[in-house]
Design an enzyme around this catalytic site. Structure first.
Site, short mmCIF file in Angstrom:
data_model
loop_
_atom_site.label_atom_id
_atom_site.label_comp_id
_atom_site.label_asym_id
_atom_site.label_seq_id
_atom_site.Cartn_x
_atom_site.Cartn_y
_atom_site.Cartn_z
N LYS A 22 0.84 -1.21 0.00
CA LYS A 22 0.00 0.00 0.00
C LYS A 22 0.87 1.26 0.00
O LYS A 22 0.72 2.14 -0.84
CB LYS A 22 -0.90 0.01 1.25
CG LYS A 22 -1.57 1.35 1.51
CD LYS A 22 -2.46 1.33 2.73
CE LYS A 22 -1.79 1.63 4.04
NZ LYS A 22 -1.59 3.04 4.37
N ASN A 23 1.81 1.32 0.94
CA ASN A 23 2.54 2.57 1.12
C ASN A 23 3.55 2.82 0.01
O ASN A 23 3.97 3.96 -0.20
CB ASN A 23 3.16 2.63 2.52
CG ASN A 23 2.09 2.80 3.59
OD1 ASN A 23 0.94 3.15 3.28
ND2 ASN A 23 2.42 2.53 4.84
N CYS A 123 -5.78 8.15 8.55
CA CYS A 123 -6.08 7.59 9.86
C CYS A 123 -5.87 8.65 10.93
O CYS A 123 -4.84 9.31 10.97
CB CYS A 123 -5.20 6.37 10.14
SG CYS A 123 -5.77 4.90 9.28
N ARG A 128 -1.07 14.48 12.80
CA ARG A 128 0.12 14.04 12.05
C ARG A 128 0.75 15.26 11.37
O ARG A 128 0.28 15.71 10.34
CB ARG A 128 -0.27 12.94 11.07
CG ARG A 128 -0.77 11.71 11.84
CD ARG A 128 -1.43 10.68 10.96
NE ARG A 128 -0.51 10.03 10.05
CZ ARG A 128 -0.88 9.06 9.21
NH1 ARG A 128 -2.13 8.65 9.18
NH2 ARG A 128 -0.01 8.50 8.40
N ASP A 320 3.15 0.18 12.35
CA ASP A 320 1.95 -0.33 11.67
C ASP A 320 1.65 -1.79 12.02
O ASP A 320 0.66 -2.34 11.55
CB ASP A 320 2.08 -0.16 10.15
CG ASP A 320 2.15 1.30 9.74
OD1 ASP A 320 1.75 2.16 10.55
OD2 ASP A 320 2.61 1.58 8.63
N ARG A 416 -9.38 0.16 3.34
CA ARG A 416 -8.48 1.18 2.79
C ARG A 416 -7.11 0.58 2.52
O ARG A 416 -6.38 1.05 1.65
CB ARG A 416 -8.31 2.32 3.80
CG ARG A 416 -9.50 3.24 3.89
CD ARG A 416 -9.19 4.41 4.77
NE ARG A 416 -7.86 4.88 4.45
CZ ARG A 416 -7.05 5.52 5.28
NH1 ARG A 416 -7.44 5.79 6.49
NH2 ARG A 416 -5.85 5.91 4.89
N1 EPU Z 1 6.63 13.80 11.58
C1 EPU Z 1 6.84 15.11 11.92
N2 EPU Z 1 6.71 16.05 10.93
C2 EPU Z 1 6.41 15.72 9.65
C3 EPU Z 1 6.19 14.37 9.33
C4 EPU Z 1 6.30 13.42 10.32
O1 EPU Z 1 7.12 15.42 13.07
O2 EPU Z 1 6.33 16.63 8.81
C5 EPU Z 1 6.75 12.77 12.61
C6 EPU Z 1 5.41 12.09 12.89
O3 EPU Z 1 4.64 12.80 13.86
C7 EPU Z 1 5.84 10.73 13.36
C8 EPU Z 1 7.14 10.47 12.60
O4 EPU Z 1 7.58 11.74 12.13
O5 EPU Z 1 6.13 10.78 14.73
C9 EPU Z 1 7.03 9.53 11.44
O6 EPU Z 1 6.01 9.97 10.54
P1 EPU Z 1 6.09 9.68 8.98
O7 EPU Z 1 6.18 10.99 8.28
O8 EPU Z 1 7.14 8.68 8.73
O9 EPU Z 1 4.68 9.05 8.70
P2 EPU Z 1 3.79 9.23 7.40
O10 EPU Z 1 4.63 9.39 6.21
O11 EPU Z 1 2.72 10.22 7.65
C10 EPU Z 1 3.75 6.70 6.80
C11 EPU Z 1 2.71 5.64 6.58
C12 EPU Z 1 2.07 5.27 7.90
C13 EPU Z 1 3.16 4.81 8.88
C14 EPU Z 1 4.27 5.87 8.99
C15 EPU Z 1 5.44 5.39 9.83
C16 EPU Z 1 1.94 6.15 4.36
C17 EPU Z 1 0.85 6.65 3.49
N3 EPU Z 1 1.70 6.17 5.66
O12 EPU Z 1 3.07 7.82 7.34
O13 EPU Z 1 1.22 4.18 7.61
O14 EPU Z 1 2.59 4.60 10.17
O15 EPU Z 1 4.76 6.19 7.69
O16 EPU Z 1 6.00 4.24 9.28
O17 EPU Z 1 2.96 5.72 3.88
C18 EPU Z 1 -0.57 2.74 7.93
O18 EPU Z 1 -0.21 2.16 6.89
O19 EPU Z 1 -1.44 2.27 8.72
C19 EPU Z 1 0.05 4.01 8.29
C20 EPU Z 1 -0.45 4.84 9.19
#
Ligand code: EPU
Length: 449
Positions: A22-23, A123, A128, A320, A416
């Site tokens: 998915k990601n 989610c 976030r 996850d 999803r």
């Molecule tokens: N963070 C910040 N600032 C930012 C972005 C992130 O402080 O601008 C922090 C977040 O608060 C968190 C950490 O950095 O503590 C990691 O966040 P990340 O940006 O890696 O998460 P994401 O890109 O929003 C993706 C996956 C999530 C998964 C996370 C961590 C996608 C679409 N989503 O989210 O997947 O939990 O990486 O591996 O790729 C899921 O599949 O259920 C899901 C939530």
């Protein structure tokens, strides 16, 4: 509306194929915007979030069709996309349904130097932040307002400013999957050299880089802390297969360990599951790794131990997977502790496990303690709503273990990210079915009780 009805207690046996990640798919599909020709993307998971991304790309003008009627094989022609502004009611609704719509910002900025995309959703286990994404857009020459909880409903607009620096370095305070992928998308066609430090190392980051590389991008170091990109002017069309989804694989492994049984998962890259497999081995569940499949077995007569888990960025144990492990560990013979280090709050489902009889508690939002249930006792079926994607997967696993019937509402949240979960579990012998319902009003959210 639909709900899942699960009658627990069946062991799982057989073989299932894991779908594409998915990601990875959610970044690779928008990456096609950067291409100057048609692309073929295979291994695309048939899940709701991918459907949304396809519709958003079509709203921008991309031509997308399936190959031989197979929805996992897409032909994508981005050459007719002539706007960097994704606006309108439908786009706002769709982008607001998932987090990954933020990849359109990086891809559109990478192609046009500017972008407008409605605010992403996704989610909602906690706020976030997007400050690291904003850091990327600004470092590469765009101007962009801060994206905060207060202005979250506004579209994100990156105004065009020419990149003036030959070398740009973006250092993330904490590795962010989304910001790293957005940096790659925004930089591959940008003039000069871009260095990304403290980059995320998840397999989907490497998959995106591999896809762009076969189109002609110059990316070094994906999968390490430092990624170096030399911008190129042109990206040629490519045919690419997305990696298997390691979280989907891990979810079914947790279901097998929880219920007992013996299952082969095909279409797996075992190395992507190293930290997950390590925990199964710790608790005493038998795993055999092959080159592209995994065999997992737990006999009904065998117990498994509890364990300590701390979620971390890759190669650590993935956030996850924590809820699915928590559901499984409710049946362990020893105590378990899970510390969530990635998201500030991702444990609301623990109250649902407790409703089913689990001996579990949440300490200061990020620590989950799970103690063994009294001898001879089992989780009991309950009526629950899926709270988010992985929380929903956790209560499916709990339902598979439980005595009696579990009804799960709001299953669109689960769909999803999981392709054909009901069909896959049924194939393994689970007693699970989908029922249409007008409203799931007989299921009361745990917070409303
Ligand atoms: N963070 C910040 N600032 C930012 C972005 C992130 O402080 O601008 C922090 C977040 O608060 C968190 C950490 O950095 O503590 C990691 O966040 P990340 O940006 O890696 O998460 P994401 O890109 O929003 C993706 C996956 C999530 C998964 C996370 C961590 C996608 C679409 N989503 O989210 O997947 O939990 O990486 O591996 O790729 C899921 O599949 O259920 C899901 C939530």
């Amino acid at each position: 509306m639909r709900k899942y009805i699960i009658k627990g207690g069946n062991p799982l046996y057989g073989k299932i194929e894991v779908s594409g990640s998915k990601n990875a798919a959610l970044a690779i599909l928008p990456a096609v915007i950067l291409c100057d020709q048609e692309c073929i993307v295979e291994g695309v998971p048939k899940i709701k979030d991918v459907g949304i991304m396809i519709e958003l790309l079509r709203l921008l003008g991309a031509k997308i069709s399936t190959i031989a009627g197979d929805e996992s094989r897409l032909r994508i022609d981005p050459t007719k996309i002539n706007t960097c502004r994704l606006t309108g009611k439908r786009a706002t609704e769709l982008a607001g349904e998932m987090r990954a719509s933020y990849y359109l910002l990086g891809a559109l900025m990478g192609r046009f130097g500017e972008a407008e995309v409605p605010s992403p959703g996704g989610c909602s286990f906690c706020f976030r932040p997007m400050d690291q994404h904003v850091k990327v857009f600004r470092a590469l020459g765009g101007t962009c307002d801060d994206i905060t909880e207060e202005n979250w409903q506004d579209p994100v607009i990156i105004e065009k400013v020419e990149r003036t620096k030959e070398k740009v370095t973006i250092a993330f305070g904490t590795p962010s999957v989304g910001a790293t992928m957005n940096a790659i998308l925004a930089a591959v066609k940008s003039n000069g050299k871009t260095v990304i430090k403290q980059a995320a190392k998840e397999p989907h980051v490497v998959d995106l880089a591999n896809f762009l590389a076969i189109m002609g991008a110059n990316i070094i170091g994906a999968g390490t802390d430092t990624i170096i990109i030399h911008g190129v002017e042109y990206l040629r069309g490519a045919t690419y297969t997305i990696i298997p989804d390691q979280i989907e694989a891990g979810t079914y492994m947790a279901a097998v360990a929880a219920t007992s049984g013996a299952v082969t998962l095909t279409n797996v890259i075992p190395q992507h599951l190293d930290s997950i497999i390590e925990k199964f081995i710790d608790i005493g569940v038998s795993i055999t790794e092959y080159s592209d499949s995994i065999y997992i077995e737990r006999k009904a007569s065998e117990t498994f131990k509890g364990c300590k888990i701390t979620t971390e960025a890759h190669p650590g144990f993935p956030t996850d997977m924590q809820s699915q492990f928590a559901a499984m560990l409710t049946s362990a013979v020893g105590e378990s502790e899970i510390v969530e280090h990635v998201w500030q709050q991702r444990a609301a489902y623990v109250r649902q496990l407790k409703k089913m009889g689990a001996n579990a508690e949440i300490l200061d939002k990020i620590v989950i303690k799970i103690k063994p249930m009294e001898k001879g006792k089992k989780l009991q079926g309950a009526k629950l709503n899926a709270l988010d994607l992985r929380a929903g997967a956790a209560i499916v696993i709990a339902g598979l273990i439980a005595e009696g019937t579990t009804e799960i509402g709001h299953v669109d949240i689960i769909e999803r990210g999981y392709e054909n979960m009901v069909a896959k579990l049924s194939k393994l012998g689970a007693n699970i079915k989908v029922v249409e319902c007008d409203i799931c009003d007989d299921i009361v959210d745990i917070d409303d009780q």
